[in-house]
Design a protein around this motif. Structure first.
Motif, short mmCIF file in Angstrom:
data_model
loop_
_atom_site.label_atom_id
_atom_site.label_comp_id
_atom_site.label_asym_id
_atom_site.label_seq_id
_atom_site.Cartn_x
_atom_site.Cartn_y
_atom_site.Cartn_z
N LYS A 53 -10.97 -33.71 -11.26
CA LYS A 53 -11.85 -33.60 -12.43
C LYS A 53 -11.74 -32.21 -13.06
CE LYS A 53 -16.21 -33.54 -11.55
NZ LYS A 53 -17.57 -33.98 -11.16
N TRP A 54 -11.66 -31.19 -12.23
CA TRP A 54 -11.46 -29.83 -12.71
C TRP A 54 -10.15 -29.70 -13.49
CZ3 TRP A 54 -7.59 -26.73 -10.26
CH2 TRP A 54 -7.56 -25.39 -10.65
N HIS A 55 -9.11 -30.33 -12.98
CA HIS A 55 -7.81 -30.30 -13.65
C HIS A 55 -7.87 -31.01 -15.00
CE1 HIS A 55 -3.63 -30.36 -14.47
NE2 HIS A 55 -3.36 -31.56 -13.95
N VAL A 56 -8.52 -32.15 -15.04
CA VAL A 56 -8.62 -32.91 -16.29
C VAL A 56 -9.42 -32.14 -17.33
CG1 VAL A 56 -9.61 -34.99 -17.32
CG2 VAL A 56 -8.32 -35.16 -15.20
N CYS A 57 -10.56 -31.60 -16.92
CA CYS A 57 -11.40 -30.85 -17.87
C CYS A 57 -10.67 -29.65 -18.42
CB CYS A 57 -12.70 -30.42 -17.19
SG CYS A 57 -13.81 -31.77 -16.72
N ALA A 58 -9.94 -28.93 -17.55
CA ALA A 58 -9.19 -27.77 -18.02
C ALA A 58 -8.07 -28.18 -18.97
CB ALA A 58 -8.62 -27.02 -16.82
N THR A 59 -7.41 -29.30 -18.67
CA THR A 59 -6.31 -29.77 -19.53
C THR A 59 -6.82 -30.19 -20.90
OG1 THR A 59 -5.11 -30.53 -17.56
CG2 THR A 59 -4.41 -31.39 -19.70
N ILE A 60 -7.91 -30.93 -20.93
CA ILE A 60 -8.48 -31.37 -22.21
C ILE A 60 -8.92 -30.18 -23.03
CG2 ILE A 60 -10.38 -32.64 -23.27
CD1 ILE A 60 -10.23 -34.60 -20.99
N ASP A 61 -9.57 -29.22 -22.39
CA ASP A 61 -10.04 -28.04 -23.10
C ASP A 61 -8.88 -27.21 -23.61
OD1 ASP A 61 -12.87 -26.63 -23.38
OD2 ASP A 61 -11.35 -25.08 -23.10
N SER A 62 -7.76 -27.22 -22.87
CA SER A 62 -6.59 -26.49 -23.33
C SER A 62 -6.06 -27.07 -24.63
CB SER A 62 -5.50 -26.54 -22.25
OG SER A 62 -5.95 -25.95 -21.06
N PHE A 63 -5.97 -28.41 -24.71
CA PHE A 63 -5.51 -29.05 -25.94
C PHE A 63 -6.50 -28.84 -27.06
CE2 PHE A 63 -2.79 -31.48 -22.99
CZ PHE A 63 -1.58 -31.33 -23.66
N ASP A 64 -7.78 -28.86 -26.76
CA ASP A 64 -8.78 -28.64 -27.81
C ASP A 64 -8.68 -27.23 -28.37
OD1 ASP A 64 -9.72 -31.16 -27.53
OD2 ASP A 64 -11.42 -30.64 -26.23
N SER A 65 -8.33 -26.27 -27.48
CA SER A 65 -8.20 -24.88 -27.94
C SER A 65 -7.00 -24.73 -28.86
CB SER A 65 -8.07 -23.95 -26.74
OG SER A 65 -9.21 -24.03 -25.92
N VAL A 66 -5.92 -25.43 -28.54
CA VAL A 66 -4.73 -25.37 -29.39
C VAL A 66 -5.02 -25.98 -30.76
CG1 VAL A 66 -2.36 -26.16 -29.65
CG2 VAL A 66 -3.17 -25.34 -27.43
N GLN B 266 -1.76 -28.89 -11.35
CA GLN B 266 -1.22 -30.16 -10.89
C GLN B 266 -0.74 -30.06 -9.44
OE1 GLN B 266 -1.28 -33.08 -12.46
NE2 GLN B 266 -0.37 -34.04 -10.66
N ALA B 267 -0.13 -28.95 -9.10
CA ALA B 267 0.32 -28.76 -7.72
C ALA B 267 -0.86 -28.70 -6.76
CB ALA B 267 1.15 -27.47 -7.62
N LEU B 268 -1.95 -28.08 -7.18
CA LEU B 268 -3.13 -27.99 -6.32
C LEU B 268 -3.75 -29.37 -6.11
CD1 LEU B 268 -5.01 -26.05 -4.80
CD2 LEU B 268 -6.40 -25.92 -6.88
N VAL B 269 -3.84 -30.17 -7.16
CA VAL B 269 -4.39 -31.52 -7.03
C VAL B 269 -3.49 -32.37 -6.14
CG1 VAL B 269 -4.94 -33.63 -8.30
CG2 VAL B 269 -5.58 -31.42 -9.24
N THR B 270 -2.18 -32.23 -6.28
CA THR B 270 -1.25 -32.97 -5.42
C THR B 270 -1.43 -32.57 -3.96
OG1 THR B 270 0.35 -33.08 -7.23
CG2 THR B 270 1.17 -33.53 -5.01
N TYR B 271 -1.66 -31.30 -3.72
CA TYR B 271 -1.91 -30.84 -2.35
C TYR B 271 -3.17 -31.49 -1.79
CZ TYR B 271 -4.08 -27.87 1.16
OH TYR B 271 -4.73 -27.43 2.27
N PHE B 272 -4.25 -31.54 -2.57
CA PHE B 272 -5.48 -32.16 -2.10
C PHE B 272 -5.29 -33.65 -1.81
CE2 PHE B 272 -7.92 -28.65 -4.34
CZ PHE B 272 -8.31 -28.05 -3.15
#
Length: 437
Positions: free
Chosen positions: A319-332, A390-396
């Protein structure tokens, strides 16, 4: 040089496995006092001798004398004890397992190291305070389970002896002999039950520490953290969970097996066509079964709970990864959006913090800091790249943590499997005894 290096590594290894030094008035002072009163303290040679003496007396000697000396073959129907053999064997077996495990824990690791108090200096103030409070509550929880059962057992034993259950004047006087025998039997029952529940409660206490640490770990995803910090903290938690699993795996496995055998033996005895199930005869057996099952449920529930919390970290990281990714696109996109329109629309449409139509209050206790449906503020996009997240989520996803028994994860699915297996055995046994098909 090689010999000197080997000697240095050996000294460091011995130092790493040495017992933690504690003082008489530390945070475990009151806990040690209770252990002395329960005759399970093994901090000095004298207490070790006293502990083993009480174990032999109350776990072996008194139950044997009670079964062979007070069998009372000529008693009336109410004073006969047809299930006493199962009761004595069940309590003595589980008490022996608990005492041996507790003795090994304390003698090998020491109380501070076994309860992870030597590592609390690395934790936050919230974790230290919560764990200390839970330690003070643990003995209260122990007596909450034990005292009601002990009161019922005392009432039965006092009635049995006072109503003429036995007339063996082994001390020269019938009344004095009955009083001594009654007190010894009650002390034996209390000792065996307390030792078993003590190991169960200590396991629950250690699991509670890991839950506090996981709740503290969840805060990392709410602040601007780097991947290395998150990974190091999760590796530390996984290591402690492996340590707990390694220490308790034999106790959990043998306790589950022993209590299962005890319950099925009880079921087999009580479902016979000739079985007499009056409360005066089978009440003690029912009390023994409830005590053993309560302790087993404490262990399994604590293990399943910490496993669920540990595995919920995967969902939180995703969820942290998704929120950060969405916010990244919104910032762009915001760079090409007129300033008058920026801020009019939330990053996540349809979800607001003060939504009056929100149904968050309807979920009850099913959501917490680790497993919830609340969106996370995205701090990560400014400092952590998509590939690192993405690497951190894959590790989890590929390194799920939890309590294991020889590689067997104790989660809710495992508990359902155990329940289905036990239920199948019960139905099979009932089919053999009372004809259920």
């Amino acid at each position: 040089m090689g010999d000197q290096g080997s000697t240095t590594r050996l000294l460091n290894k011995e130092k790493a496995f040495s017992r933690s030094v504690s003082h008489a008035y530390d945070e475990l002072h009151s806990f040690r006092t209770w252990l002395k009163w329960m005759f399970v303290d093994q901090s000095t040679p004298w207490t070790i001798f006293l502990s083993w003496f009480m174990y032999i007396l109350f776990t072996i000697v008194v139950p044997c004398l009670s079964y062979f000396g007070l069998a009372c073959s000529d008693c009336d129907s109410r004073h006969s004890r047809p299930f006493d053999k199962i009761v004595q064997l069940s309590l003595s077996a589980i008490s022996t397992l608990s005492f041996l495990c507790l003795s090994r824990f304390v003698s090998r690791y020491g109380l501070r190291r076994f309860l992870f108090f030597d590592r609390l200096c690395d934790e936050s103030e919230t974790v230290r305070k919560g764990y200390t409070e839970q330690l003070n509550r643990s003995l209260k929880l122990l007596f909450i389970f034990v005292l009601p059962c002990f009161a019922a057992e005392s009432a039965y034993k006092i009635w049995w002896y006072s109503s003429g259950g036995t007339q063996i004047p082994f001390l020269g006087n019938v009344v004095v002999s009955d009083v001594v025998a009654c007190v010894l039997e009650l002390m034996s029952w209390l000792y065996r039950t307390v030792v078993f529940f003590l190991v169960c409660v200590l396991f629950r206490l250690i699991c509670y520490l890991q839950i506090l640490r996981l709740h503290d770990f969840a805060q990392i995803f709410h602040i601007d953290s780097d991947v290395e910090t998150v990974l190091r903290e999760h590796l530390r938690i996984r290591r402690h969970l492996r340590i707990i699993s390694h220490r308790y795996r034999a106790f959990i496995l043998f306790a589950l097996f022993g209590i299962t055998v005890s319950q099925f033996a009880s079921l087999l005895m009580t479902t016979r066509s000739s079985a007499d199930l009056e409360i005066f005869k089978s009440g003690e057996l029912a009390l023994c079964s409830m005590s053993l099952l309560a302790g087993l449920l404490i262990i399994l529930r604590s293990a399943a709970r910490i496993t669920h919390k540990a595995q919920a970290v995967t969902s939180l990281a995703a969820k942290w990864h998704v929120c950060a990714t969405i916010d990244s696109f919104d910032s762009v996109e915001a760079d090409t959006t007129p300033l008058s329109q920026v801020g009019q629309y939330p990053s996540f449409p349809g979800v607001t913090a003060n939504d009056p139509m929100s149904d968050m209050e309807d979920v009850g206790d099913e959501e917490d800091e680790l497993d919830n449906t609340k969106l996370l503020p995205a701090y990560a996009y400014s400092t952590i790249s998509f590939q690192k997240r993405q690497a951190l989520v894959t590790y989890f996803e590929n390194n799920r943590a939890g309590i294991t028994v020889f590689g067997w994860m104790l989660d809710r699915t495992t508990l359902h499997t155990i329940f289905g297996f036990e239920l199948s055995l019960v139905l099979w046994l009932l089919g053999k005894t009372v004809g259920i098909s």
